[in-house]
Design a protein around this motif. Structure first.
Motif, PDB file in Angstrom:
ATOM      1  N   LEU A 102      50.934  44.565 131.610  1.00  0.00           N
ATOM      2  CA  LEU A 102      49.880  44.876 130.656  1.00  0.00           C
ATOM      3  C   LEU A 102      49.013  45.996 131.213  1.00  0.00           C
ATOM      4  O   LEU A 102      48.815  46.100 132.425  1.00  0.00           O
ATOM      5  CB  LEU A 102      49.021  43.644 130.380  1.00  0.00           C
ATOM      6  CG  LEU A 102      49.751  42.374 129.957  1.00  0.00           C
ATOM      7  CD1 LEU A 102      48.736  41.264 129.668  1.00  0.00           C
ATOM      8  CD2 LEU A 102      50.653  42.616 128.770  1.00  0.00           C
ATOM      9  N   SER A 103      48.480  46.815 130.304  1.00  0.00           N
ATOM     10  CA  SER A 103      47.579  47.895 130.693  1.00  0.00           C
ATOM     11  C   SER A 103      46.280  47.760 129.919  1.00  0.00           C
ATOM     12  O   SER A 103      46.261  47.275 128.783  1.00  0.00           O
ATOM     13  CB  SER A 103      48.203  49.256 130.391  1.00  0.00           C
ATOM     14  OG  SER A 103      49.415  49.428 131.082  1.00  0.00           O
ATOM     15  N   CYS A 104      45.207  48.215 130.531  1.00  0.00           N
ATOM     16  CA  CYS A 104      43.918  48.251 129.863  1.00  0.00           C
ATOM     17  C   CYS A 104      43.248  49.563 130.241  1.00  0.00           C
ATOM     18  O   CYS A 104      42.888  49.763 131.412  1.00  0.00           O
ATOM     19  CB  CYS A 104      43.056  47.071 130.277  1.00  0.00           C
ATOM     20  SG  CYS A 104      41.383  47.108 129.602  1.00  0.00           S
ATOM     21  N   ALA A 105      43.107  50.435 129.247  1.00  0.00           N
ATOM     22  CA  ALA A 105      42.500  51.743 129.483  1.00  0.00           C
ATOM     23  C   ALA A 105      41.046  51.717 129.044  1.00  0.00           C
ATOM     24  O   ALA A 105      40.737  51.282 127.937  1.00  0.00           O
ATOM     25  CB  ALA A 105      43.265  52.812 128.720  1.00  0.00           C
ATOM     26  N   ALA A 106      40.181  52.193 129.934  1.00  0.00           N
ATOM     27  CA  ALA A 106      38.752  52.239 129.655  1.00  0.00           C
ATOM     28  C   ALA A 106      38.323  53.659 129.356  1.00  0.00           C
ATOM     29  O   ALA A 106      38.814  54.613 129.962  1.00  0.00           O
ATOM     30  CB  ALA A 106      37.972  51.698 130.840  1.00  0.00           C
ATOM     31  N   SER A 107      37.402  53.793 128.425  1.00  0.00           N
ATOM     32  CA  SER A 107      36.869  55.114 128.097  1.00  0.00           C
ATOM     33  C   SER A 107      35.432  54.979 127.634  1.00  0.00           C
ATOM     34  O   SER A 107      34.960  53.882 127.336  1.00  0.00           O
ATOM     35  CB  SER A 107      37.721  55.765 127.004  1.00  0.00           C
ATOM     36  OG  SER A 107      37.680  54.987 125.816  1.00  0.00           O
ATOM     37  N   GLY A 108      34.748  56.108 127.614  1.00  0.00           N
ATOM     38  CA  GLY A 108      33.430  56.144 127.018  1.00  0.00           C
ATOM     39  C   GLY A 108      32.291  55.699 127.902  1.00  0.00           C
ATOM     40  O   GLY A 108      31.194  55.473 127.409  1.00  0.00           O
ATOM     41  N   GLY A 109      32.520  55.548 129.177  1.00  0.00           N
ATOM     42  CA  GLY A 109      31.417  55.143 130.036  1.00  0.00           C
ATOM     43  C   GLY A 109      31.831  55.125 131.479  1.00  0.00           C
ATOM     44  O   GLY A 109      32.926  55.561 131.815  1.00  0.00           O
ATOM     45  N   THR A 110      30.983  54.625 132.318  1.00  0.00           N
ATOM     46  CA  THR A 110      31.270  54.575 133.750  1.00  0.00           C
ATOM     47  C   THR A 110      32.040  53.315 134.099  1.00  0.00           C
ATOM     48  O   THR A 110      31.554  52.451 134.832  1.00  0.00           O
ATOM     49  CB  THR A 110      29.967  54.650 134.561  1.00  0.00           C
ATOM     50  OG1 THR A 110      29.119  53.585 134.099  1.00  0.00           O
ATOM     51  CG2 THR A 110      29.262  55.975 134.361  1.00  0.00           C
TER      52      THR A 110
END
Length: 123
Positions: free
Chosen positions: A19-27
């Motif tokens: 599974l992958s979890c990509a984070a965006s939009g912040g620190t």
């Protein structure tokens, strides 16, 4: 912070998934990130977490079966699962927060959540 989980699917018992979890939009790199799962009719339960320090923590039920990791940019985390069993079937969610170590397994300590990705393990 927005989280996007992916990688779920249908797998036979004994199989593996990542599974992958990509984070965006912040620190996102400043947060502890974690995986939880929720099966129908059950509460959301902790699976694994990785802190900013890269220390990792696992639920007893998945120790030795799963590995959580983070890419070098610290914006994507992964959960590699092997020897999957039907009881691992659930919607898997990624979360981001700053829980104390003693509370790392508590879902209410995470501020941001992805939409979940469904894992189904057939017998």
């Amino acid at each position: 912070v927005q989280l996007q989980a992916s990688g779920g699917g249908l797998v036979q018992a004994g199989g593996s998934l990542r599974l992958s979890c990509a984070a965006s939009g912040g620190t996102s790199s400043s947060y502890t990130m974690a995986w939880f799962r929720q099966a129908p009719g059950r509460e959301r339960e902790f699976v694994a977490a990785i802190r900013r320090s890269a220390h990792t923590y696992y639920a007893d039920s998945v120790k030795g079966q799963s590995t959580i990791s983070r890419d070098n940019t610290k914006t994507t985390i992964y959960l590699e699962m092997s020897s999957l069993e039907p009881e691992d079937s659930a919607v898997y969610y990624c979360g981001a927060g700053n829980p104390a170590l003693s509370a790392i397994s508590l879902s209410r300590m995470y501020y941001y959540w992805g939409q979940g990705t469904l894992v189904t393990v057939s017998s």
